[in-house]
Design an enzyme around this catalytic site. Structure first.
Site, PDB file in Angstrom:
ATOM      1  N   VAL A  63      13.862   3.218  10.692  1.00  0.00           N
ATOM      2  CA  VAL A  63      12.834   2.355  11.280  1.00  0.00           C
ATOM      3  C   VAL A  63      12.728   1.045  10.504  1.00  0.00           C
ATOM      4  CG1 VAL A  63      10.332   2.138  11.564  1.00  0.00           C
ATOM      5  CG2 VAL A  63      11.503   4.209  12.311  1.00  0.00           C
ATOM      6  N   ASN A  89       4.703   6.728  11.613  1.00  0.00           N
ATOM      7  CA  ASN A  89       4.522   7.462  10.361  1.00  0.00           C
ATOM      8  C   ASN A  89       5.619   7.176   9.336  1.00  0.00           C
ATOM      9  OD1 ASN A  89       3.527   9.939   8.721  1.00  0.00           O
ATOM     10  ND2 ASN A  89       5.674  10.397   9.122  1.00  0.00           N
ATOM     11  N   SER A 142      -3.217   4.601   4.484  1.00  0.00           N
ATOM     12  CA  SER A 142      -3.303   5.328   3.216  1.00  0.00           C
ATOM     13  C   SER A 142      -4.549   4.898   2.469  1.00  0.00           C
ATOM     14  CB  SER A 142      -2.070   5.044   2.362  1.00  0.00           C
ATOM     15  OG  SER A 142      -2.257   5.507   1.035  1.00  0.00           O
ATOM     16  N   TYR A 155       3.453  -0.770  -1.479  1.00  0.00           N
ATOM     17  CA  TYR A 155       2.858   0.201  -0.554  1.00  0.00           C
ATOM     18  C   TYR A 155       1.441  -0.215  -0.157  1.00  0.00           C
ATOM     19  CZ  TYR A 155       1.540   4.921   1.075  1.00  0.00           C
ATOM     20  OH  TYR A 155       1.116   6.005   1.813  1.00  0.00           O
ATOM     21  N   ALA A 156       0.658  -0.697  -1.133  1.00  0.00           N
ATOM     22  CA  ALA A 156      -0.700  -1.151  -0.832  1.00  0.00           C
ATOM     23  C   ALA A 156      -0.683  -2.321   0.150  1.00  0.00           C
ATOM     24  CB  ALA A 156      -1.416  -1.550  -2.124  1.00  0.00           C
ATOM     25  N   ALA A 157       0.240  -3.259  -0.076  1.00  0.00           N
ATOM     26  CA  ALA A 157       0.341  -4.410   0.825  1.00  0.00           C
ATOM     27  C   ALA A 157       0.694  -3.975   2.238  1.00  0.00           C
ATOM     28  CB  ALA A 157       1.386  -5.389   0.294  1.00  0.00           C
ATOM     29  N   LYS A 159       0.284  -0.948   3.696  1.00  0.00           N
ATOM     30  CA  LYS A 159      -0.753  -0.150   4.356  1.00  0.00           C
ATOM     31  C   LYS A 159      -1.989  -0.972   4.695  1.00  0.00           C
ATOM     32  CE  LYS A 159       1.331   3.826   4.663  1.00  0.00           C
ATOM     33  NZ  LYS A 159       1.792   4.292   5.982  1.00  0.00           N
TER      34      LYS A 159
END
Length: 311
Positions: A63, A89, A142, A155-157, A159
């Site tokens: 993806v 997901n 998240s 990952y924070a950016a 999500k």
């Protein structure tokens, strides 16, 4: 069955949380497109759903790109004749603190999580509009995107960005009857298995036992199946009036997250100069500054992790 006749795509559904979502959608009657980068993993997931009595097919693509998104939508229509539900997901992790994180670490996570959500939703929404289908878009967020986590800049950016897109999509898609929401799962995954804090919860789950109430109730931490019901509900006709929302699920807990809003407001005629802020900011806002990161409750003595023996 509540989703009978519906067709769903679940990206990153060969295993883990994605597989739990796909299995629950199938239990409720939907035909499911399984997606994974590993063909064997995807085919095993299809076989599992079929052994449960459901219908599934596999589309093996990484993806991120528009081509992958198009292959997923085309795969659903070719296999089952239509598309009604998209669950985004798919994801990867490349955790490092800021100064150790490379461009490649950042770009990969953003491409799969954020761009992959964008391209898949754009393709699905185009199909929904063309066919006049009041589709359902369920993105996966998240707690990290809501609160921040040490070592997860990328990952924070991603999500947090997904939540921002969902709020925009809820506005753009309203007229067509398509809904867009974000689910925040708090569940045992391959990542949480390595965290000592969750050791007793994971061990109980591995034994086929219920996790201790401290984890399920106090922390809202549970299994993938605890989140799957919410995903299936948001995919149903019963959730047609719910859009633009961020909803957390884990263990025994269900949470509706607020959208960001001003925690405090002050006015000064003529605006705020450097000197004004030096003089007054602390007295005005010190007790209203917002916390960052997740704060976990202290573990009860009986749930503390067992020490690892040195060899």
């Amino acid at each position: 069955m509540s989703l009978s006749g519906k067709v769903a795509i679940v990206t990153g559904s060969g295993q883990g949380l994605g597989l739990a979502y796909a299995r629950e959608l199938a239990r409720q009657g939907a035909a499911v497109v399984i997606n994974d980068v590993n063909g064997e993993t995807a085919n095993q997931a299809v076989a599992l759903i079929e052994s449960d009595g459901g219908r599934a097919t596999a589309v093996v693509v990484p993806v991120g790109s528009t081509e992958a998104a198009r292959a997923l939508v085309e795969g659903a229509v070719e296999a089952f004749g239509r598309l009604d539900i998209l669950v985004t997901n798919a994801g990867v992790l490349r955790d490092k603190s800021l100064l150790k994180m490379t461009d490649e670490d950042f770009d990969l996570v953003i491409n799969v999580h954020l761009k992959g959500t964008f391209t898949c939703v754009r393709e699905a929404y185009a199909y929904f509009k063309e066919q006049g289908i009041a589709g359902r878009i369920i993105t996966i967020g998240s707690p990290t995107g809501q609160r921040g986590t040490f070592g997860q800049t990328n990952y924070a950016a991603a999500k947090a960005g997904i939540v921002g897109m969902v709020r925009t999509w809820a506005l753009e898609m309203k007229k067509s009857g398509v809904t867009a929401n974000t689910v925040i799962p708090v569940a045992a995954t391959a990542m949480t298995r390595t965290v000592p804090y969750f050791q007793k919860a994971v061990q109980a789950d591995d034994r086929g036992q219920a996790m201790p109430d401290f984890f399920r109730h106090d922390l809202g931490f549970g299994t993938a199946d605890d989140v799957a019901g919410l995903v299936a509900f948001l995919a149903s006709d019963a959730a047609g009036g719910i859009t633009g929302q961020v909803i957390g699920a884990g263990g025994d807990r269900l949470q509706l997250w607020t959208h960001p809003h001003a925690a405090a407001t002050e006015y000064r005629k003529g605006g705020w100069s450097y000197g004004d802020l030096q003089e007054t900011f602390t007295s005005l806002f010190e007790d209203k500054l917002q916390s960052v990161g997740e704060e976990f409750l202290p573990l009860p003595e009986e749930l503390k992790p067992e020490p690892v023996e040195a060899h």
